[in-house]
Design an enzyme around this catalytic site. Structure first.
Site, short mmCIF file in Angstrom:
data_model
loop_
_atom_site.label_atom_id
_atom_site.label_comp_id
_atom_site.label_asym_id
_atom_site.label_seq_id
_atom_site.Cartn_x
_atom_site.Cartn_y
_atom_site.Cartn_z
N GLY A 1 -12.57 -24.16 -20.10
CA GLY A 1 -11.53 -24.77 -20.89
C GLY A 1 -12.08 -25.40 -22.16
O GLY A 1 -11.56 -25.17 -23.25
N GLY B 1 -14.95 -24.63 -14.36
CA GLY B 1 -15.55 -24.71 -13.03
C GLY B 1 -15.40 -23.41 -12.27
O GLY B 1 -16.32 -22.96 -11.59
N ARG C 1 -4.20 -21.85 -22.47
CA ARG C 1 -3.91 -21.56 -21.06
C ARG C 1 -2.45 -21.17 -20.85
O ARG C 1 -2.13 -20.45 -19.90
CB ARG C 1 -4.27 -22.77 -20.19
CG ARG C 1 -5.76 -22.83 -19.91
CD ARG C 1 -6.09 -24.00 -19.03
NE ARG C 1 -7.42 -23.86 -18.46
CZ ARG C 1 -8.08 -24.85 -17.88
NH1 ARG C 1 -7.54 -26.05 -17.80
NH2 ARG C 1 -9.28 -24.64 -17.38
N LYS D 1 -22.90 -33.05 -18.20
CA LYS D 1 -23.62 -33.40 -16.97
C LYS D 1 -24.47 -32.30 -16.37
O LYS D 1 -23.98 -31.21 -16.08
CB LYS D 1 -22.60 -33.87 -15.91
CG LYS D 1 -22.01 -35.23 -16.25
CD LYS D 1 -20.90 -35.59 -15.29
CE LYS D 1 -21.35 -36.56 -14.23
NZ LYS D 1 -20.28 -36.80 -13.24
C1 3PG Z 1 -9.86 -27.09 -15.17
O1 3PG Z 1 -9.47 -27.73 -16.14
O2 3PG Z 1 -11.06 -26.80 -15.02
C2 3PG Z 1 -8.89 -26.59 -14.16
O3 3PG Z 1 -7.58 -26.75 -14.59
C3 3PG Z 1 -9.12 -27.28 -12.83
O4 3PG Z 1 -8.88 -28.65 -12.96
P1 3PG Z 1 -9.63 -29.66 -11.98
O5 3PG Z 1 -11.09 -29.61 -12.37
O6 3PG Z 1 -9.02 -31.00 -12.24
O7 3PG Z 1 -9.42 -29.19 -10.57
#
Ligand code: 3PG
Ligand code: MG
Length: 399
Positions: free
Chosen positions: A356, A380, A41, A206
């Site tokens: 990620g 996400g 990242r 999940k």
């Molecule tokens: C992730 O790792 O998916 C992003 O950096 C967002 O992080 P978060 O899910 O804690 O908002």
């Protein structure tokens, strides 16, 4: 996309201007040593940062790391990230000890043209993630005061309605960075008219996290392959006992409905690697998916499943993959993830790795990143994009 991008900002001239860049530098850290275990990242945001440095901007980078609870927590400091960012940029990165306080203000005030500062973790401030518009707005005011223009290059966080993502762009001239632009371009190919067969592989722990995307994708995809911890709730829905495997009992009915709705479209494991314990050295065997012993838990998909998934993937023209197939961090349970990843690289298809964790898995398993069409930095975020949801960070750039 009717969004201004970095080139528009560069064309205006940024020399001597403070440019606030929201990045997603939320990298995985080693639990023991605190070392960065995957810097993907950080690398992903370099094109935007380098362009701004070269154009003589005073570059003020901000990010979250982990999920601290609105107050400083040394475990989640971005300091190690500043070090790594400096190495990759081959230039010092001035680190501010706070996000919008005295340290941040003096660090930013001290920047010369073409220099870079990194602010401390945004989530050390309750206003960043607050559901209260006024509280978020007050924090956004402080953050916006540190810049003359705003660049969103935090694709991994565009699905969050957070101050730095959603409220700061309302306060400053704003553009999308190179990473955000590229991610949206690529993902829009999947929501447009993907070349078929379009196969989606979902894993991770999940079902409840993936439910919305499964619902949204089911009518669109040709095949949906399910592995990872979430497969056991589906296996249970098929009437199989899953021993002590991960199970979301309250989702079983929902999974049954999904299976009924699209007969034959969803493919589940036919065999799994079942272990005595959640441990790297646990005793384990490959067992049929309908024969998991009651005292064992499934930690990976089995070889027959990998072969079946690989056969489907070999025919695909478009592939999206999110979520590991097993506990790939433990060598004994990494074969499923490796096998599926390799099958994706071999397919004559446009492939996108979302997330990620899946992206980190690709690198941790030593796979060639360039043999995938695109590796998204957002987990996400890419799922919500595919669901067709409005993303607060993107919507804010459109205004
Ligand atoms: C992730 O790792 O998916 C992003 O950096 C967002 O992080 P978060 O899910 O804690 O908002
Ligand atoms: Mg995440």
């Amino acid at each position: 996309m009717s969004i201004r991008n970095l080139d528009d900002l560069l064309a205006e001239g940024v020399s001597g201007r403070r440019v606030l860049v929201r990045a997603d530098l939320n990298v995985p850290l080693d639990k023991q040593t605190g070392d960065i275990t995957d810097d993907g990242r950080i690398r992903a945001v370099l094109p935007t940062l380098s362009a701004l440095v070269q154009a003589g901007a005073k570059v003020v980078v901000c990010s979250h790391l982990g999920r601290p609870k609105g107050t400083p927590d040394p475990k989640f400091s971005l300091r190690p990230v500043a070090g790594r960012l400096g190495e990759l940029l081959d230039a010092p990165v001035h680190f501010a000890e706070d996000t919008v306080g005295e340290s941040a203000q003096s660090t930013v005030a001290g920047l010369a043209d073409g220099q870079v500062a990194l602010l401390e973790n945004l989530r050390f401030n309750a206003g960043e993630t607050s559901k209260d518009d006024a509280e978020r707005g007050a924090f956004a005011d402080q953050l916006a005061a540190l810049g003359d223009a705003y660049v969103d290059d935090a694709f991994g966080a565009v699905h969050r309605k957070h101050a730095s993502v959603h409220d700061v762009p309302a306060r400053l001239p704003h553009v999308a960075g190179r990473l955000v632009l590229r991610e949206v371009e690529v993902l829009s190919k999947l929501t447009g008219a993907p070349e078929r067969p379009y196969v989606v592989v979902l894993g991770g722990s999940k079902v409840s996290d993936k439910l919305a995307v499964i619902e949204a994708l089911l009518p669109t995809v040709d095949r949906l392959l399910i592995g990872g911890g979430m497969c056991f709730t589906f296996l249970k829905a098929q009437g199989h006992e899953v021993g002590s495997s991960l199970l979301e009992e309250e989702m079983v009915e929902t999974c049954r409905n999904l299976l009924d709705r699209a007969p034959g479209k969803i493919l589940l494991p036919v065999d799994v690697v079942a272990a005595d314990a959640f441990a790297p050295d646990a005793a384990h065997d490959t067992v049929p998916a309908d024969g998991i012993p009651s005292h064992r838990l499934g930690l990976d998909i089995g070889p027959e499943t990998v072969a079946g998934f690989a056969a489907v993937l070999s025919q695909a023209k478009t592939i999206f993959w999110n979520g590991p197939m097993g506990v790939f961090e433990m060598a004994a349970f990494a074969n499923g993830t490796r096998g599926v990843a390799e099958a994706i690289t071999k397919a004559d298809a446009f492939s996108v790795v979302g997330g990620g964790d899946s992206a980190a898995a690709v690198r941790a398993l030593g796979l060639d990143e360039s043999s995938f069409g695109h590796i998204s930095t957002g987990g996400g975020a890419s799922l919500e994009y595919l669901e067709g949801k409005a993303l607060p960070g993107i919507a804010a750039l459109e205004n």
